[in-house]
Design an enzyme around this catalytic site. Structure first.
Site, PDB file in Angstrom:
ATOM      1  N   THR A  13       0.812  -1.217   0.000  1.00  0.00           N
ATOM      2  CA  THR A  13       0.000   0.000   0.000  1.00  0.00           C
ATOM      3  C   THR A  13       0.854   1.280   0.000  1.00  0.00           C
ATOM      4  OG1 THR A  13      -0.042  -0.247   2.391  1.00  0.00           O
ATOM      5  CG2 THR A  13      -1.985  -1.017   1.199  1.00  0.00           C
ATOM      6  N   GLY A  14       2.182   1.139   0.092  1.00  0.00           N
ATOM      7  CA  GLY A  14       3.051   2.307   0.213  1.00  0.00           C
ATOM      8  C   GLY A  14       3.398   2.933  -1.128  1.00  0.00           C
ATOM      9  N   VAL A  16       6.255   3.003  -2.694  1.00  0.00           N
ATOM     10  CA  VAL A  16       7.030   2.089  -3.533  1.00  0.00           C
ATOM     11  C   VAL A  16       6.211   0.857  -3.901  1.00  0.00           C
ATOM     12  CG1 VAL A  16       9.086   0.626  -3.627  1.00  0.00           C
ATOM     13  CG2 VAL A  16       9.237   2.890  -2.587  1.00  0.00           C
ATOM     14  N   CYS A 132      17.953   4.942  -3.307  1.00  0.00           N
ATOM     15  CA  CYS A 132      17.506   5.578  -4.559  1.00  0.00           C
ATOM     16  C   CYS A 132      18.560   6.535  -5.134  1.00  0.00           C
ATOM     17  CB  CYS A 132      16.192   6.311  -4.342  1.00  0.00           C
ATOM     18  SG  CYS A 132      16.102   7.199  -2.782  1.00  0.00           S
ATOM     19  N   GLN A 159      16.597  15.986  -3.150  1.00  0.00           N
ATOM     20  CA  GLN A 159      15.743  14.815  -3.141  1.00  0.00           C
ATOM     21  C   GLN A 159      14.267  15.142  -2.876  1.00  0.00           C
ATOM     22  OE1 GLN A 159      19.381  12.334  -1.141  1.00  0.00           O
ATOM     23  NE2 GLN A 159      17.407  11.299  -1.062  1.00  0.00           N
ATOM     24  N   SER A 162       8.746  12.270  -1.971  1.00  0.00           N
ATOM     25  CA  SER A 162       8.221  10.895  -2.128  1.00  0.00           C
ATOM     26  C   SER A 162       9.248   9.874  -1.654  1.00  0.00           C
ATOM     27  CB  SER A 162       7.826  10.622  -3.577  1.00  0.00           C
ATOM     28  OG  SER A 162       8.900  10.938  -4.442  1.00  0.00           O
ATOM     29  N   LYS A 216      25.199   6.175   3.211  1.00  0.00           N
ATOM     30  CA  LYS A 216      24.731   5.099   2.320  1.00  0.00           C
ATOM     31  C   LYS A 216      25.334   5.302   0.936  1.00  0.00           C
ATOM     32  CE  LYS A 216      20.233   4.579   4.517  1.00  0.00           C
ATOM     33  NZ  LYS A 216      18.825   4.995   4.441  1.00  0.00           N
ATOM     34  N   HIS A 244      14.471  12.735  -7.916  1.00  0.00           N
ATOM     35  CA  HIS A 244      15.674  13.232  -7.240  1.00  0.00           C
ATOM     36  C   HIS A 244      16.622  13.812  -8.286  1.00  0.00           C
ATOM     37  CE1 HIS A 244      14.267  11.332  -3.704  1.00  0.00           C
ATOM     38  NE2 HIS A 244      15.150  10.381  -3.541  1.00  0.00           N
TER      39      HIS A 244
HETATM   40  P1  NAP Z   1       5.394   4.322   2.682  1.00  0.00           P
HETATM   41  O1  NAP Z   1       4.711   5.011   1.576  1.00  0.00           O
HETATM   42  O2  NAP Z   1       5.332   4.927   4.032  1.00  0.00           O
HETATM   43  O3  NAP Z   1       4.825   2.831   2.764  1.00  0.00           O
HETATM   44  C1  NAP Z   1       5.175   1.936   3.790  1.00  0.00           C
HETATM   45  C2  NAP Z   1       4.581   0.563   3.539  1.00  0.00           C
HETATM   46  O4  NAP Z   1       5.005  -0.317   4.572  1.00  0.00           O
HETATM   47  C3  NAP Z   1       3.053   0.556   3.573  1.00  0.00           C
HETATM   48  O5  NAP Z   1       2.552  -0.404   2.677  1.00  0.00           O
HETATM   49  C4  NAP Z   1       2.788   0.117   5.015  1.00  0.00           C
HETATM   50  O6  NAP Z   1       1.531  -0.522   5.191  1.00  0.00           O
HETATM   51  C5  NAP Z   1       3.889  -0.896   5.189  1.00  0.00           C
HETATM   52  N1  NAP Z   1       4.115  -1.126   6.621  1.00  0.00           N
HETATM   53  C6  NAP Z   1       4.427  -0.219   7.570  1.00  0.00           C
HETATM   54  N2  NAP Z   1       4.479  -0.809   8.786  1.00  0.00           N
HETATM   55  C7  NAP Z   1       4.204  -2.117   8.585  1.00  0.00           C
HETATM   56  C8  NAP Z   1       4.092  -3.257   9.450  1.00  0.00           C
HETATM   57  N3  NAP Z   1       4.292  -3.153  10.763  1.00  0.00           N
HETATM   58  N4  NAP Z   1       3.782  -4.459   8.899  1.00  0.00           N
HETATM   59  C9  NAP Z   1       3.569  -4.563   7.572  1.00  0.00           C
HETATM   60  N5  NAP Z   1       3.652  -3.531   6.709  1.00  0.00           N
HETATM   61  C10 NAP Z   1       3.967  -2.330   7.207  1.00  0.00           C
HETATM   62  O7  NAP Z   1       6.950   4.119   2.404  1.00  0.00           O
HETATM   63  P2  NAP Z   1       7.738   3.871   1.006  1.00  0.00           P
HETATM   64  O8  NAP Z   1       8.281   5.155   0.513  1.00  0.00           O
HETATM   65  O9  NAP Z   1       6.876   3.050   0.104  1.00  0.00           O
HETATM   66  O10 NAP Z   1       9.025   3.084   1.514  1.00  0.00           O
HETATM   67  C11 NAP Z   1       9.005   1.721   1.818  1.00  0.00           C
HETATM   68  C12 NAP Z   1      10.431   1.196   1.916  1.00  0.00           C
HETATM   69  O11 NAP Z   1      11.108   1.398   0.682  1.00  0.00           O
HETATM   70  C13 NAP Z   1      11.315   1.870   2.977  1.00  0.00           C
HETATM   71  O12 NAP Z   1      12.163   0.884   3.528  1.00  0.00           O
HETATM   72  C14 NAP Z   1      12.105   2.882   2.190  1.00  0.00           C
HETATM   73  O13 NAP Z   1      13.317   3.184   2.810  1.00  0.00           O
HETATM   74  C15 NAP Z   1      12.324   2.120   0.897  1.00  0.00           C
HETATM   75  N6  NAP Z   1      12.593   2.986  -0.258  1.00  0.00           N
HETATM   76  C16 NAP Z   1      11.775   4.008  -0.579  1.00  0.00           C
HETATM   77  C17 NAP Z   1      12.075   4.794  -1.681  1.00  0.00           C
HETATM   78  C18 NAP Z   1      11.199   5.929  -2.108  1.00  0.00           C
HETATM   79  O14 NAP Z   1      11.618   6.661  -3.025  1.00  0.00           O
HETATM   80  N7  NAP Z   1      10.038   6.156  -1.495  1.00  0.00           N
HETATM   81  C19 NAP Z   1      13.191   4.531  -2.460  1.00  0.00           C
HETATM   82  C20 NAP Z   1      14.017   3.465  -2.108  1.00  0.00           C
HETATM   83  C21 NAP Z   1      13.696   2.702  -1.006  1.00  0.00           C
HETATM   84  P3  NAP Z   1       0.263   0.290   5.769  1.00  0.00           P
HETATM   85  O15 NAP Z   1      -0.314   1.024   4.579  1.00  0.00           O
HETATM   86  O16 NAP Z   1      -0.622  -0.806   6.247  1.00  0.00           O
HETATM   87  O17 NAP Z   1       0.757   1.189   6.854  1.00  0.00           O
END
Ligand code: NAP
Length: 339
Positions: A13-14, A16, A132, A159, A162, A216, A244
């Site tokens: 749902t996030g 990514v 990223c 950056q 998002s 990183k 970014h």
């Molecule tokens: P986000 O929009 O906040 O989404 C977080 C996701 O994790 C949601 O699906 C959330 O589910 C789930 N989650 C949170 N707590 C949880 C739990 N206790 N059990 C199961 N699921 C859980 O964050 P995002 O940007 O997509 O980032 C996710 C990951 O990707 C992070 O590790 C981040 O560092 C990495 N990342 C992000 C980017 C980027 O550009 N955004 C780039 C590279 C890497 P709910 O909806 O149920 O809360």
């Protein structure tokens, strides 16, 4: 009939996770069953995949029976806790968090840069997606490094919000609206207001004065492109929703002219050269958003160094910086290893 693979998305749902679902569909990844996992808060919701509504389930240790590939993007704590369970159940994990990146038994892969490293996945059943900012920088620098040997990188990033996930996208949207209407703006995600501001802090500060995000870039660059490369990074959050941007200066062993760099970048996988300043053409976040290419431009020789080059590199952090890179790794995995 060619084989299909059962895929789970953890953090579906996030920011990514939803993009991963789109990438699998767009790139026609041979998905058998798709399993969408998130926290208990989202369980019961549905997301669309190939025209069908798919139920989101709560992530549990026994969620991975029958799963071939698990794409993780639910934060480091979830990856640390649940990747071993997924791997034990027989799934290969491709993890977007920083939890496993520097583990010596886990390959850290950018398909355009070090695809051969994937073979190391058998040690733990986990492959890590780099940060990223590191991904887009190395896609742009790899062809230049192969030709001229990069000794040192100085990078400053700009950056998008998002990169912090959906909550940060919402915070910038709400703050901007409030300020434009003459009302005060509250901040919850970042330590200061991000609307109409720039924050020279991404992630927590370390004892050495750098942030985790900056280190990183330093450490992941070494793991992917070689120990000899020294990197100095300054990471800045800017009020942009997607994409970014990076100002990169490299010092090379061998002379690299702008003409040669242009020629190398024109043929480089994953790179689109956008470099016609006379026509005001250069990479911009608004052009990178929603696409997979790493845009490179503003090529200039560094006038203060014998062998130095400056460039400006932009990519969609949620796509090439995360979801697309993970799905590309999955594509290589099934092509070469999970046949
Ligand atoms: P986000 O929009 O906040 O989404 C977080 C996701 O994790 C949601 O699906 C959330 O589910 C789930 N989650 C949170 N707590 C949880 C739990 N206790 N059990 C199961 N699921 C859980 O964050 P995002 O940007 O997509 O980032 C996710 C990951 O990707 C992070 O590790 C981040 O560092 C990495 N990342 C992000 C980017 C980027 O550009 N955004 C780039 C590279 C890497 P709910 O909806 O149920 O809360």
């Amino acid at each position: 009939m060619s084989r299909k693979y059962n895929v789970a998305i953890v953090g579906a749902t996030g920011a990514v996770g939803t993009q991963m679902l789109e990438c699998l569909e767009e790139r026609e990844f041979p998905v058998g069953n798709i399993k969408l996992l998130a926290s208990g808060r989202s369980a019961g919701q549905t997301l669309e995949f190939k025209g069908h509504a798919v139920l989101v389930e709560e992530l549990k240790h026994d969620s991975f029976e029958g799963v071939d590939i698990a794409l993780f993007s639910a934060g480091g704590a979830r990856s640390e806790e649940f990747c071993p369970s997924a791997a034990k159940a027989g799934a290969v994990c491709i993890d977007n968090s920083s939890a496993w990146r520097m583990n010596p038994d886990v390959p850290l892969v950018v398909p355009e840069v070090n695809p051969e490293a994937i073979s190391g996945y058998t040690k733990k059943g986990i492959i890590a997606n780099p940060n990223c900012s590191t991904i887009q920088m190395l896609v742009a620098l790899k062809p230049l490094h192969d030709f001229a040997g990069i000794k040192r990188i100085v990078v400053s990033t700009y950056q998008a919000v998002s990169g912090t996930g959906n909550k940060a996208v919402e915070e910038l949207r709400v703050q901007t609206g409030e300020l434009l209407n003459g009302r005060p703006a509250n901040n919850e995600v970042y330590p200061h207001r991000i609307a109409f501001n720039c924050l020279p802090q991404i992630d927590a500060f370390l004892e050495n004065g750098y942030t985790k995000e900056e280190m990183k870039m330093v450490d992941e660059t070494r793991k992917i492109m070689g120990d000899a490369i020294r990197t100095s990074a300054t990471c800045v959050r800017v009020p942009v929703f997607f994409g970014h941007s990076e100002s990169i200066n490299i010092e090379t062993e061998k002379k690299l002219t702008v003409e040669k760099a242009r020629e190398l970048l024109e043929d480089a996988p994953g790179v689109e050269l956008v470099d016609d300043p006379a026509e005001h053409e250069y990479p911009m976040a608004m052009d990178a958003a929603g696409a997979d290419a790493v845009l490179v431009g503003r090529l200039r020789e560094d006038l203060s160094l014998e062998n130095g080059l400056n460039l400006w590199v932009v990519a969609d952090n949620v796509r090439k910086g995360a979801a697309t890179n993970a799905v590309q790794i999955a594509e290589l995995l099934i092509e070469k290893y999970l046949k």
